[in-house]
Write a protein that holds these residues in place. Structure first.
Motif, PDB file in Angstrom:
ATOM      1  N   TYR A 222      71.906 -15.347 120.073  1.00 19.36           N
ATOM      2  CA  TYR A 222      73.215 -15.335 119.419  1.00 19.36           C
ATOM      3  C   TYR A 222      73.757 -16.754 119.256  1.00 19.36           C
ATOM      4  O   TYR A 222      74.462 -17.054 118.293  1.00 19.36           O
ATOM      5  CB  TYR A 222      74.206 -14.498 120.218  1.00 19.36           C
ATOM      6  CG  TYR A 222      74.051 -13.006 120.024  1.00 19.36           C
ATOM      7  CD1 TYR A 222      74.354 -12.411 118.796  1.00 19.36           C
ATOM      8  CD2 TYR A 222      73.612 -12.187 121.054  1.00 19.36           C
ATOM      9  CE1 TYR A 222      74.221 -11.053 118.610  1.00 19.36           C
ATOM     10  CE2 TYR A 222      73.479 -10.813 120.876  1.00 19.36           C
ATOM     11  CZ  TYR A 222      73.779 -10.254 119.654  1.00 19.36           C
ATOM     12  OH  TYR A 222      73.643  -8.902 119.475  1.00 19.36           O
ATOM     13  N   THR A 223      73.435 -17.622 120.202  1.00 21.19           N
ATOM     14  CA  THR A 223      73.896 -19.010 120.095  1.00 21.19           C
ATOM     15  C   THR A 223      73.245 -19.706 118.910  1.00 21.19           C
ATOM     16  O   THR A 223      73.869 -20.545 118.250  1.00 21.19           O
ATOM     17  CB  THR A 223      73.584 -19.772 121.388  1.00 21.19           C
ATOM     18  OG1 THR A 223      72.197 -19.579 121.738  1.00 21.19           O
ATOM     19  CG2 THR A 223      74.452 -19.283 122.539  1.00 21.19           C
ATOM     20  N   GLN A 224      71.988 -19.350 118.628  1.00 20.86           N
ATOM     21  CA  GLN A 224      71.314 -19.917 117.459  1.00 20.86           C
ATOM     22  C   GLN A 224      71.950 -19.416 116.166  1.00 20.86           C
ATOM     23  O   GLN A 224      72.142 -20.184 115.221  1.00 20.86           O
ATOM     24  CB  GLN A 224      69.829 -19.556 117.490  1.00 20.86           C
ATOM     25  CG  GLN A 224      69.052 -20.219 118.615  1.00 20.86           C
ATOM     26  CD  GLN A 224      67.624 -19.720 118.684  1.00 20.86           C
ATOM     27  OE1 GLN A 224      67.376 -18.517 118.770  1.00 20.86           O
ATOM     28  NE2 GLN A 224      66.672 -20.639 118.637  1.00 20.86           N
ATOM     29  N   PHE A 225      72.275 -18.125 116.142  1.00 21.22           N
ATOM     30  CA  PHE A 225      72.941 -17.585 114.962  1.00 21.22           C
ATOM     31  C   PHE A 225      74.303 -18.234 114.776  1.00 21.22           C
ATOM     32  O   PHE A 225      74.692 -18.561 113.650  1.00 21.22           O
ATOM     33  CB  PHE A 225      73.106 -16.070 115.087  1.00 21.22           C
ATOM     34  CG  PHE A 225      73.841 -15.463 113.931  1.00 21.22           C
ATOM     35  CD1 PHE A 225      73.185 -15.168 112.748  1.00 21.22           C
ATOM     36  CD2 PHE A 225      75.199 -15.211 114.009  1.00 21.22           C
ATOM     37  CE1 PHE A 225      73.871 -14.628 111.664  1.00 21.22           C
ATOM     38  CE2 PHE A 225      75.891 -14.669 112.942  1.00 21.22           C
ATOM     39  CZ  PHE A 225      75.222 -14.380 111.759  1.00 21.22           C
ATOM     40  N   ALA A 226      75.032 -18.437 115.875  1.00 18.66           N
ATOM     41  CA  ALA A 226      76.341 -19.080 115.789  1.00 18.66           C
ATOM     42  C   ALA A 226      76.218 -20.477 115.198  1.00 18.66           C
ATOM     43  O   ALA A 226      77.059 -20.905 114.400  1.00 18.66           O
ATOM     44  CB  ALA A 226      76.989 -19.135 117.174  1.00 18.66           C
ATOM     45  N   SER A 227      75.146 -21.192 115.584  1.00 17.03           N
ATOM     46  CA  SER A 227      74.932 -22.534 115.054  1.00 17.03           C
ATOM     47  C   SER A 227      74.649 -22.503 113.554  1.00 17.03           C
ATOM     48  O   SER A 227      75.156 -23.343 112.795  1.00 17.03           O
ATOM     49  CB  SER A 227      73.753 -23.183 115.793  1.00 17.03           C
ATOM     50  OG  SER A 227      73.478 -24.462 115.277  1.00 17.03           O
ATOM     51  N   ILE A 228      73.845 -21.516 113.105  1.00 20.25           N
ATOM     52  CA  ILE A 228      73.544 -21.373 111.674  1.00 20.25           C
ATOM     53  C   ILE A 228      74.823 -21.079 110.894  1.00 20.25           C
ATOM     54  O   ILE A 228      75.081 -21.655 109.838  1.00 20.25           O
ATOM     55  CB  ILE A 228      72.507 -20.254 111.462  1.00 20.25           C
ATOM     56  CG1 ILE A 228      71.158 -20.649 112.080  1.00 20.25           C
ATOM     57  CG2 ILE A 228      72.341 -19.950 109.975  1.00 20.25           C
ATOM     58  CD1 ILE A 228      70.147 -19.521 112.103  1.00 20.25           C
TER      59      ILE A 228
ATOM     60  N   SER B 286      81.289 -19.721 118.042  1.00 21.83           N
ATOM     61  CA  SER B 286      80.725 -19.656 119.390  1.00 21.83           C
ATOM     62  C   SER B 286      80.353 -18.224 119.747  1.00 21.83           C
ATOM     63  O   SER B 286      80.835 -17.268 119.140  1.00 21.83           O
ATOM     64  CB  SER B 286      81.721 -20.206 120.414  1.00 21.83           C
ATOM     65  OG  SER B 286      82.932 -19.472 120.384  1.00 21.83           O
ATOM     66  N   PHE B 287      79.482 -18.094 120.752  1.00 24.51           N
ATOM     67  CA  PHE B 287      79.084 -16.780 121.247  1.00 24.51           C
ATOM     68  C   PHE B 287      79.777 -16.507 122.578  1.00 24.51           C
ATOM     69  O   PHE B 287      79.856 -17.381 123.439  1.00 24.51           O
ATOM     70  CB  PHE B 287      77.568 -16.706 121.446  1.00 24.51           C
ATOM     71  CG  PHE B 287      77.127 -15.499 122.215  1.00 24.51           C
ATOM     72  CD1 PHE B 287      77.198 -14.235 121.645  1.00 24.51           C
ATOM     73  CD2 PHE B 287      76.666 -15.616 123.515  1.00 24.51           C
ATOM     74  CE1 PHE B 287      76.802 -13.108 122.359  1.00 24.51           C
ATOM     75  CE2 PHE B 287      76.262 -14.497 124.232  1.00 24.51           C
ATOM     76  CZ  PHE B 287      76.331 -13.243 123.660  1.00 24.51           C
ATOM     77  N   VAL B 288      80.280 -15.282 122.735  1.00 22.62           N
ATOM     78  CA  VAL B 288      80.969 -14.882 123.964  1.00 22.62           C
ATOM     79  C   VAL B 288      80.339 -13.593 124.484  1.00 22.62           C
ATOM     80  O   VAL B 288      80.206 -12.617 123.735  1.00 22.62           O
ATOM     81  CB  VAL B 288      82.476 -14.657 123.722  1.00 22.62           C
ATOM     82  CG1 VAL B 288      83.147 -14.153 124.997  1.00 22.62           C
ATOM     83  CG2 VAL B 288      83.134 -15.936 123.233  1.00 22.62           C
ATOM     84  N   SER B 289      79.955 -13.603 125.751  1.00 26.14           N
ATOM     85  CA  SER B 289      79.448 -12.389 126.393  1.00 26.14           C
ATOM     86  C   SER B 289      80.599 -11.757 127.162  1.00 26.14           C
ATOM     87  O   SER B 289      80.998 -12.245 128.219  1.00 26.14           O
ATOM     88  CB  SER B 289      78.287 -12.719 127.340  1.00 26.14           C
ATOM     89  OG  SER B 289      77.818 -11.548 127.981  1.00 26.14           O
ATOM     90  N   SER B 290      81.141 -10.678 126.616  1.00 26.19           N
ATOM     91  CA  SER B 290      82.292 -10.030 127.253  1.00 26.19           C
ATOM     92  C   SER B 290      81.839  -9.124 128.397  1.00 26.19           C
ATOM     93  O   SER B 290      80.649  -8.818 128.539  1.00 26.19           O
ATOM     94  CB  SER B 290      83.093  -9.232 126.224  1.00 26.19           C
ATOM     95  OG  SER B 290      82.298  -8.209 125.672  1.00 26.19           O
ATOM     96  N   GLN B 291      82.785  -8.655 129.186  1.00 25.30           N
ATOM     97  CA  GLN B 291      82.470  -7.843 130.351  1.00 25.30           C
ATOM     98  C   GLN B 291      82.134  -6.406 129.986  1.00 25.30           C
ATOM     99  O   GLN B 291      81.301  -5.764 130.629  1.00 25.30           O
ATOM    100  CB  GLN B 291      83.651  -7.854 131.337  1.00 25.30           C
ATOM    101  CG  GLN B 291      83.860  -9.188 132.012  1.00 25.30           C
ATOM    102  CD  GLN B 291      82.651  -9.595 132.855  1.00 25.30           C
ATOM    103  OE1 GLN B 291      82.129  -8.798 133.627  1.00 25.30           O
ATOM    104  NE2 GLN B 291      82.211 -10.830 132.687  1.00 25.30           N
ATOM    105  N   THR B 292      82.768  -5.875 128.954  1.00 29.93           N
ATOM    106  CA  THR B 292      82.552  -4.463 128.642  1.00 29.93           C
ATOM    107  C   THR B 292      82.901  -4.154 127.196  1.00 29.93           C
ATOM    108  O   THR B 292      83.708  -4.853 126.574  1.00 29.93           O
ATOM    109  CB  THR B 292      83.393  -3.562 129.576  1.00 29.93           C
ATOM    110  OG1 THR B 292      83.141  -2.175 129.259  1.00 29.93           O
ATOM    111  CG2 THR B 292      84.872  -3.846 129.408  1.00 29.93           C
TER     112      THR B 292
END
Length: 232
Positions: free
Chosen positions: A159-165, A175-181
């Motif tokens: 996902y970080t690579q996609f965010a960069s593209i 940016s990419f965020v990994s949420s809790q739920t």
């Protein structure tokens, strides 16, 4: 007279046509499972299909759930993955969204590690041509279409690579965020499992066999160029 006919058409005939179209759509979707209930299903739970093969010595790995309006989704065992992540999810499920009071965008996926790859299928552009290629070559013995599993996956990246593209195409921070739920325990568990183990960790993506059959997979760079107007 003509005025009354016109008025009657608008008031009565149009709603009847709409209702007929709705009923036909439902019939088209459900008819196979109603009329051919012994052959297709909306959802089936069965043991590993590998165990049903003659001479199989594989251990039982529990039931497998197969989904599909025609019962067409299948996998050889519980460890095999089903492609459930489509590129269009970014806007259909609001995964990629602007951050309040800023010009930034965030791609938010619950319980997903930033270093774990995701398997993207661009449905609009790639799924149809994959199906067409297989249909064209299913009688070709050299392609072995009927005896293999093919992976209609456009790209494999983090996902970080996609965010960069996306950031490069839009000219704004992403940016990419990994949420809790997600708010659903089952969905959280699915994302966590996929993040840890991956869908197709030992498979080349895009599938070179589909490429040999003539499929021209689009890149995520091409996908971003198509959808960047949604986030400009």
């Amino acid at each position: 007279m003509l005025a009354n006919i016109s008025k009657g058409t608008i008031l009565y005939f149009t709603p009847v046509l709409m209702l007929t179209a709705l009923l036909l759509s439902l019939f088209l979707y459900l008819a196979p499972t109603v009329m051919l209930h012994s052959q297709v299903a909306l959802l089936t739970a069965t043991p590993s299909s590998a165990l049903m093969q003659p001479g199989s010595t594989k251990a039982v790995d529990g039931p497998s759930i197969f989904l599909g309006p025609l019962g067409s989704c299948s996998r050889p065992n519980n460890e095999a993955g089903l492609t459930c992540w489509f590129s269009e999810n970014f806007w259909k499920y609001n995964i990629l969204a602007p951050v309040l009071d800023s010009d930034r965008l965030e791609a938010t996926v619950a319980r997903y590690d930033a270093q774990s790859p995701q398997y993207f299928t661009w449905v609009e552009w790639d799924l149809g041509q994959c199906a067409l290629a297989l249909l064209k070559h299913y009688k070709d013995p050299e392609s072995e279409v009927l005896s293999r599993t093919f992976y209609a996956v456009s790209a494999k990246l983090k996902y970080t690579q996609f965010a960069s593209i996306l950031q490069q195409a839009l000219g704004k921070p992403v940016s990419f965020v990994s949420s809790q739920t997600t708010g659903m325990q089952e969905m959280d568990d699915m994302y966590a499992f996929q993040s840890e183990f991956g869908l197709y960790p030992d498979t080349a993506i895009p599938d070179p066999r589909l490429i040999n059959l003539g499929v021209k997979f689009n890149t995520m760079e091409g996908f971003v160029q198509e959808i960047k107007g949604r986030y400009a």
